[in-house]
Design a protein around this motif. Structure first.
Motif, PDB file in Angstrom:
ATOM      1  N   THR A 143       0.831  -1.208   0.000  1.00  0.00           N
ATOM      2  CA  THR A 143       0.000   0.000   0.000  1.00  0.00           C
ATOM      3  C   THR A 143       0.862   1.254   0.000  1.00  0.00           C
ATOM      4  OG1 THR A 143      -1.736  -1.187   1.201  1.00  0.00           O
ATOM      5  CG2 THR A 143      -1.832   1.215   1.211  1.00  0.00           C
ATOM      6  N   LEU A 144       1.913   1.255   0.825  1.00  0.00           N
ATOM      7  CA  LEU A 144       2.797   2.424   0.888  1.00  0.00           C
ATOM      8  C   LEU A 144       3.553   2.610  -0.428  1.00  0.00           C
ATOM      9  CD1 LEU A 144       4.203   2.035   4.518  1.00  0.00           C
ATOM     10  CD2 LEU A 144       2.432   3.609   3.726  1.00  0.00           C
ATOM     11  N   LEU A 145       4.068   1.505  -0.983  1.00  0.00           N
ATOM     12  CA  LEU A 145       4.781   1.619  -2.259  1.00  0.00           C
ATOM     13  C   LEU A 145       3.851   2.075  -3.379  1.00  0.00           C
ATOM     14  CD1 LEU A 145       7.053  -1.575  -2.220  1.00  0.00           C
ATOM     15  CD2 LEU A 145       7.759   0.800  -1.939  1.00  0.00           C
ATOM     16  N   LEU A 146       2.644   1.516  -3.401  1.00  0.00           N
ATOM     17  CA  LEU A 146       1.683   1.919  -4.428  1.00  0.00           C
ATOM     18  C   LEU A 146       1.303   3.383  -4.264  1.00  0.00           C
ATOM     19  CD1 LEU A 146      -0.095   1.064  -6.792  1.00  0.00           C
ATOM     20  CD2 LEU A 146      -1.830   0.336  -5.157  1.00  0.00           C
ATOM     21  N   PRO A 181      -3.872  22.352 -18.759  1.00  0.00           N
ATOM     22  CA  PRO A 181      -4.588  21.181 -19.310  1.00  0.00           C
ATOM     23  C   PRO A 181      -3.646  20.102 -19.824  1.00  0.00           C
ATOM     24  CG  PRO A 181      -5.571  23.211 -20.103  1.00  0.00           C
ATOM     25  CD  PRO A 181      -4.293  23.588 -19.438  1.00  0.00           C
ATOM     26  N   LEU A 182      -2.504  20.502 -20.382  1.00  0.00           N
ATOM     27  CA  LEU A 182      -1.532  19.518 -20.855  1.00  0.00           C
ATOM     28  C   LEU A 182      -0.989  18.685 -19.703  1.00  0.00           C
ATOM     29  CD1 LEU A 182       0.168  18.346 -23.145  1.00  0.00           C
ATOM     30  CD2 LEU A 182       1.841  20.178 -22.734  1.00  0.00           C
ATOM     31  N   VAL A 183      -0.711  19.359 -18.589  1.00  0.00           N
ATOM     32  CA  VAL A 183      -0.205  18.647 -17.410  1.00  0.00           C
ATOM     33  C   VAL A 183      -1.271  17.695 -16.873  1.00  0.00           C
ATOM     34  CG1 VAL A 183       0.608  18.947 -15.050  1.00  0.00           C
ATOM     35  CG2 VAL A 183       1.387  20.490 -16.846  1.00  0.00           C
ATOM     36  N   MET A 184      -2.522  18.148 -16.849  1.00  0.00           N
ATOM     37  CA  MET A 184      -3.616  17.288 -16.395  1.00  0.00           C
ATOM     38  C   MET A 184      -3.723  16.042 -17.266  1.00  0.00           C
ATOM     39  SD  MET A 184      -5.450  18.556 -13.776  1.00  0.00           S
ATOM     40  CE  MET A 184      -7.149  18.100 -14.041  1.00  0.00           C
ATOM     41  N   LEU A 185      -3.605  16.212 -18.563  1.00  0.00           N
ATOM     42  CA  LEU A 185      -3.718  15.087 -19.485  1.00  0.00           C
ATOM     43  C   LEU A 185      -2.569  14.101 -19.337  1.00  0.00           C
ATOM     44  CD1 LEU A 185      -4.931  16.876 -22.751  1.00  0.00           C
ATOM     45  CD2 LEU A 185      -6.259  15.399 -21.231  1.00  0.00           C
ATOM     46  N   LEU A 186      -1.434  14.555 -18.795  1.00  0.00           N
ATOM     47  CA  LEU A 186      -0.292  13.668 -18.619  1.00  0.00           C
ATOM     48  C   LEU A 186      -0.268  13.019 -17.241  1.00  0.00           C
ATOM     49  CD1 LEU A 186       2.552  15.756 -20.311  1.00  0.00           C
ATOM     50  CD2 LEU A 186       1.377  13.759 -21.223  1.00  0.00           C
ATOM     51  N   ALA A 187      -0.539  13.792 -16.198  1.00  0.00           N
ATOM     52  CA  ALA A 187      -0.360  13.302 -14.832  1.00  0.00           C
ATOM     53  C   ALA A 187      -1.460  12.324 -14.415  1.00  0.00           C
ATOM     54  CB  ALA A 187      -0.304  14.485 -13.856  1.00  0.00           C
ATOM     55  N   ILE A 188      -2.722  12.661 -14.658  1.00  0.00           N
ATOM     56  CA  ILE A 188      -3.818  11.810 -14.189  1.00  0.00           C
ATOM     57  C   ILE A 188      -3.836  10.462 -14.903  1.00  0.00           C
ATOM     58  CG2 ILE A 188      -6.323  11.627 -14.036  1.00  0.00           C
ATOM     59  CD1 ILE A 188      -6.435  14.573 -13.434  1.00  0.00           C
ATOM     60  N   PRO A 189      -3.745  10.398 -16.238  1.00  0.00           N
ATOM     61  CA  PRO A 189      -3.675   9.069 -16.873  1.00  0.00           C
ATOM     62  C   PRO A 189      -2.469   8.256 -16.415  1.00  0.00           C
ATOM     63  CG  PRO A 189      -4.230  10.726 -18.494  1.00  0.00           C
ATOM     64  CD  PRO A 189      -3.839  11.457 -17.256  1.00  0.00           C
ATOM     65  N   LEU A 190      -1.338   8.909 -16.162  1.00  0.00           N
ATOM     66  CA  LEU A 190      -0.167   8.178 -15.681  1.00  0.00           C
ATOM     67  C   LEU A 190      -0.431   7.571 -14.314  1.00  0.00           C
ATOM     68  CD1 LEU A 190       2.762   7.310 -15.983  1.00  0.00           C
ATOM     69  CD2 LEU A 190       3.451   9.546 -15.043  1.00  0.00           C
ATOM     70  N   ALA A 191      -1.090   8.321 -13.426  1.00  0.00           N
ATOM     71  CA  ALA A 191      -1.421   7.792 -12.098  1.00  0.00           C
ATOM     72  C   ALA A 191      -2.380   6.610 -12.210  1.00  0.00           C
ATOM     73  CB  ALA A 191      -2.030   8.901 -11.233  1.00  0.00           C
ATOM     74  N   VAL A 192      -3.388   6.713 -13.081  1.00  0.00           N
ATOM     75  CA  VAL A 192      -4.333   5.606 -13.273  1.00  0.00           C
ATOM     76  C   VAL A 192      -3.627   4.386 -13.855  1.00  0.00           C
ATOM     77  CG1 VAL A 192      -6.399   4.879 -14.532  1.00  0.00           C
ATOM     78  CG2 VAL A 192      -6.305   7.153 -13.518  1.00  0.00           C
ATOM     79  N   PHE A 198      -0.245  -2.097 -10.855  1.00  0.00           N
ATOM     80  CA  PHE A 198       0.143  -2.723  -9.591  1.00  0.00           C
ATOM     81  C   PHE A 198      -1.065  -3.130  -8.749  1.00  0.00           C
ATOM     82  CE2 PHE A 198       3.731   0.218 -10.559  1.00  0.00           C
ATOM     83  CZ  PHE A 198       4.699  -0.753 -10.784  1.00  0.00           C
ATOM     84  N   SER A 199      -2.231  -3.257  -9.362  1.00  0.00           N
ATOM     85  CA  SER A 199      -3.447  -3.556  -8.598  1.00  0.00           C
ATOM     86  C   SER A 199      -3.495  -4.996  -8.089  1.00  0.00           C
ATOM     87  CB  SER A 199      -4.681  -3.282  -9.468  1.00  0.00           C
ATOM     88  OG  SER A 199      -4.651  -4.067 -10.652  1.00  0.00           O
ATOM     89  N   PHE A 200      -2.688  -5.912  -8.661  1.00  0.00           N
ATOM     90  CA  PHE A 200      -2.674  -7.298  -8.197  1.00  0.00           C
ATOM     91  C   PHE A 200      -1.708  -7.519  -7.042  1.00  0.00           C
ATOM     92  CE2 PHE A 200      -3.831  -8.936 -12.721  1.00  0.00           C
ATOM     93  CZ  PHE A 200      -5.095  -8.394 -12.566  1.00  0.00           C
ATOM     94  N   ALA A 201      -0.951  -6.495  -6.670  1.00  0.00           N
ATOM     95  CA  ALA A 201       0.096  -6.680  -5.661  1.00  0.00           C
ATOM     96  C   ALA A 201      -0.443  -7.126  -4.305  1.00  0.00           C
ATOM     97  CB  ALA A 201       0.913  -5.392  -5.525  1.00  0.00           C
ATOM     98  N   LEU A 207      -1.620 -14.329  -1.255  1.00  0.00           N
ATOM     99  CA  LEU A 207      -1.793 -15.670  -1.803  1.00  0.00           C
ATOM    100  C   LEU A 207      -0.477 -16.335  -2.187  1.00  0.00           C
ATOM    101  CD1 LEU A 207      -4.956 -15.040  -4.007  1.00  0.00           C
ATOM    102  CD2 LEU A 207      -4.830 -15.977  -1.701  1.00  0.00           C
ATOM    103  N   GLU A 208       0.574 -15.558  -2.414  1.00  0.00           N
ATOM    104  CA  GLU A 208       1.875 -16.132  -2.727  1.00  0.00           C
ATOM    105  C   GLU A 208       2.873 -15.947  -1.595  1.00  0.00           C
ATOM    106  OE1 GLU A 208       3.503 -15.015  -6.481  1.00  0.00           O
ATOM    107  OE2 GLU A 208       1.579 -15.054  -7.513  1.00  0.00           O
ATOM    108  N   GLY A 209       2.490 -15.228  -0.552  1.00  0.00           N
ATOM    109  CA  GLY A 209       3.434 -14.951   0.529  1.00  0.00           C
ATOM    110  C   GLY A 209       4.611 -14.118   0.067  1.00  0.00           C
ATOM    111  N   ALA A 210       4.389 -13.225  -0.907  1.00  0.00           N
ATOM    112  CA  ALA A 210       5.466 -12.450  -1.504  1.00  0.00           C
ATOM    113  C   ALA A 210       5.770 -11.213  -0.674  1.00  0.00           C
ATOM    114  CB  ALA A 210       5.094 -12.048  -2.936  1.00  0.00           C
ATOM    115  N   SER A 211       6.992 -10.754  -0.774  1.00  0.00           N
ATOM    116  CA  SER A 211       7.375  -9.482  -0.156  1.00  0.00           C
ATOM    117  C   SER A 211       6.752  -8.343  -0.955  1.00  0.00           C
ATOM    118  CB  SER A 211       8.899  -9.352  -0.141  1.00  0.00           C
ATOM    119  OG  SER A 211       9.395  -9.277  -1.472  1.00  0.00           O
ATOM    120  N   PRO A 212       6.728  -7.130  -0.390  1.00  0.00           N
ATOM    121  CA  PRO A 212       6.084  -6.015  -1.126  1.00  0.00           C
ATOM    122  C   PRO A 212       6.678  -5.774  -2.512  1.00  0.00           C
ATOM    123  CG  PRO A 212       6.386  -5.412   1.172  1.00  0.00           C
ATOM    124  CD  PRO A 212       7.069  -6.737   0.989  1.00  0.00           C
TER     125      PRO A 212
END
Length: 366
Positions: A143-146, A181-192, A198-201, A207-212
């Motif tokens: 969660t912190l890394l994400l 607007p150019l910055v908005m078009l770049l930053a928000i899609p990049l965050a999404v 990384f939504s499966f992390a 389920l795999e006992g993996a480290s972060p």
């Protein structure tokens, strides 16, 4: 016609469609309500109790300053205001830390319960608690890394917004408004894009006992080539959560009476915060209680539903790419055998220390 795939639990052990993923999430909530909502409610209750307790302690420590601020709001002393801000700011920081831990525990408990739901095993609350609590630190790290990964483009957006204000102050508004607007078009899609990648992390961490870090890498590898499908199903799950929230909350909000305002100018002497709430709250009556219960239901649903959808998407990708269905079939067959997992004398669950492939490797689940 080929025979249908085996379905020992809430989903068929084959590549999943959207109906299987959403239906599996609802079936898990229905069949495993006790461990799912019980542990989630426990986490929310501990968080709420701790937050209210800290708020009350902070209120007691600055009660005098608050009374002075309310009695004379137009002549607030900076010393009083600073004391109040420091007290409640410290409570907010502690509350955020506890909230992150509680959220990580809920995600871990959802994935741990789904592990049994897919195999058709009974999930004991105590067993789910132990498994979820042991993986909570790893999920918290994810969660912190994400959060750091997603926040980077948003911080860039804030910095460039500051540059926008500076450009406006320097009398160059045309350049500034064309840049924003150019910055908005770049930053928000990049965050999404980073969030979906990384939504499966969290599921991999449980389920795999993996480290972060390993869980983040596993998520990126599994989402590669399936980003749009993952994004669409997660978006659909978010829309379902929003619809449930509106259906439950809006009627209570419309039926709730408007609280009677408290007129400070008519008071003959300085009033306290307690006196203000003592006059306002009784007018809310039963509607406030029902609205609080409805909000709690919506919060429990959203905390459980979205992690289940993400974990089912993770299982689906492993079935498609790593042949996880065969491993789950063997595990389900062992579960149904006498003395299998789920009984006190049964062997360890597939993917544990004794299982071939071990946690974190393709073809195994813990």
């Amino acid at each position: 016609m080929p025979p249908p795939p085996p379905k020992p639990g809430v989903i068929p052990l084959a590549p999943l469609g959207v109906d299987h993923i959403l239906g599996g999430a609802f079936a898990t909530m229905r069949r495993y309500a006790k461990p799912l909502f019980g542990l989630t409610f426990l986490g929310v209750a501990i968080l709420a109790g701790l937050t209210l307790g800290l708020d009350y302690l902070a209120y007691l420590s600055v009660k005098t300053q608050l009374d002075r601020i309310i009695a004379a709001p137009r002549s607030v002393d900076w010393t009083d205001l600073r004391t109040v801000l420091i007290a409640f700011g410290a409570v907010w920081v502690v509350g955020m830390v506890v909230s992150l831990v509680a959220s990580s525990f809920v995600q871990a408990s959802s994935a741990a319960t789904l592990h049994d739901a897919v195999l058709g095993r009974r999930a004991q609350v105590g067993a789910v608690w132990k498994r979820a609590w042991s993986r909570t630190p790893s999920v918290l790290g994810v969660t912190l890394l994400l959060g750091l990964v997603v926040v980077v483009p948003l911080v860039l957006l804030v910095v460039l917004f500051g540059l926008l204000l500076a450009a406006i102050a320097s009398k160059a508004p045309l350049v500034a408004f064309s840049l924003f607007p150019l910055v908005m078009l770049l930053a928000i899609p990049l965050a999404v894009w980073l969030f979906v990648r990384f939504s499966f992390a969290p599921a991999a961490a449980v389920l795999e006992g993996a480290s972060p870090v390993t869980a983040m890498r596993r998520s990126a590898r599994l989402v590669r080539g399936a980003w749009w499908r993952t994004f669409g199903i997660l978006l659909l799950g978010g829309l379902i959560t929003l619809i449930v929230s509106l259906v439950v909350n809006v009627p209570f909000q419309l039926a709730m009476p408007t609280p009677q305002p408290y007129d400070l100018s008519s008071a003959q002497e300085p009033v306290s915060v307690t006196e203000v709430y003592a006059q306002i709250l009784p007018s809310m009556g039963r509607s406030l209680v029902l609205s609080t219960i409805a909000s709690l239901f919506v919060q429990l649903f959203s905390l459980v539903f979205m992690p289940l959808v993400g974990s089912l998407l993770y299982i689906d990708q492993r079935i498609r790419r790593e042949g996880l269905a065969d491993v789950l079939m063997r595990a389900a067959a062992v579960t149904e055998a006498p003395g299998g997992p789920g009984t006190p004398e049964g062997p360890a669950a597939p993917g544990g220390p004794e299982a071939p492939g071990g946690p974190g490797t393709p073809g195994s689940v813990e």
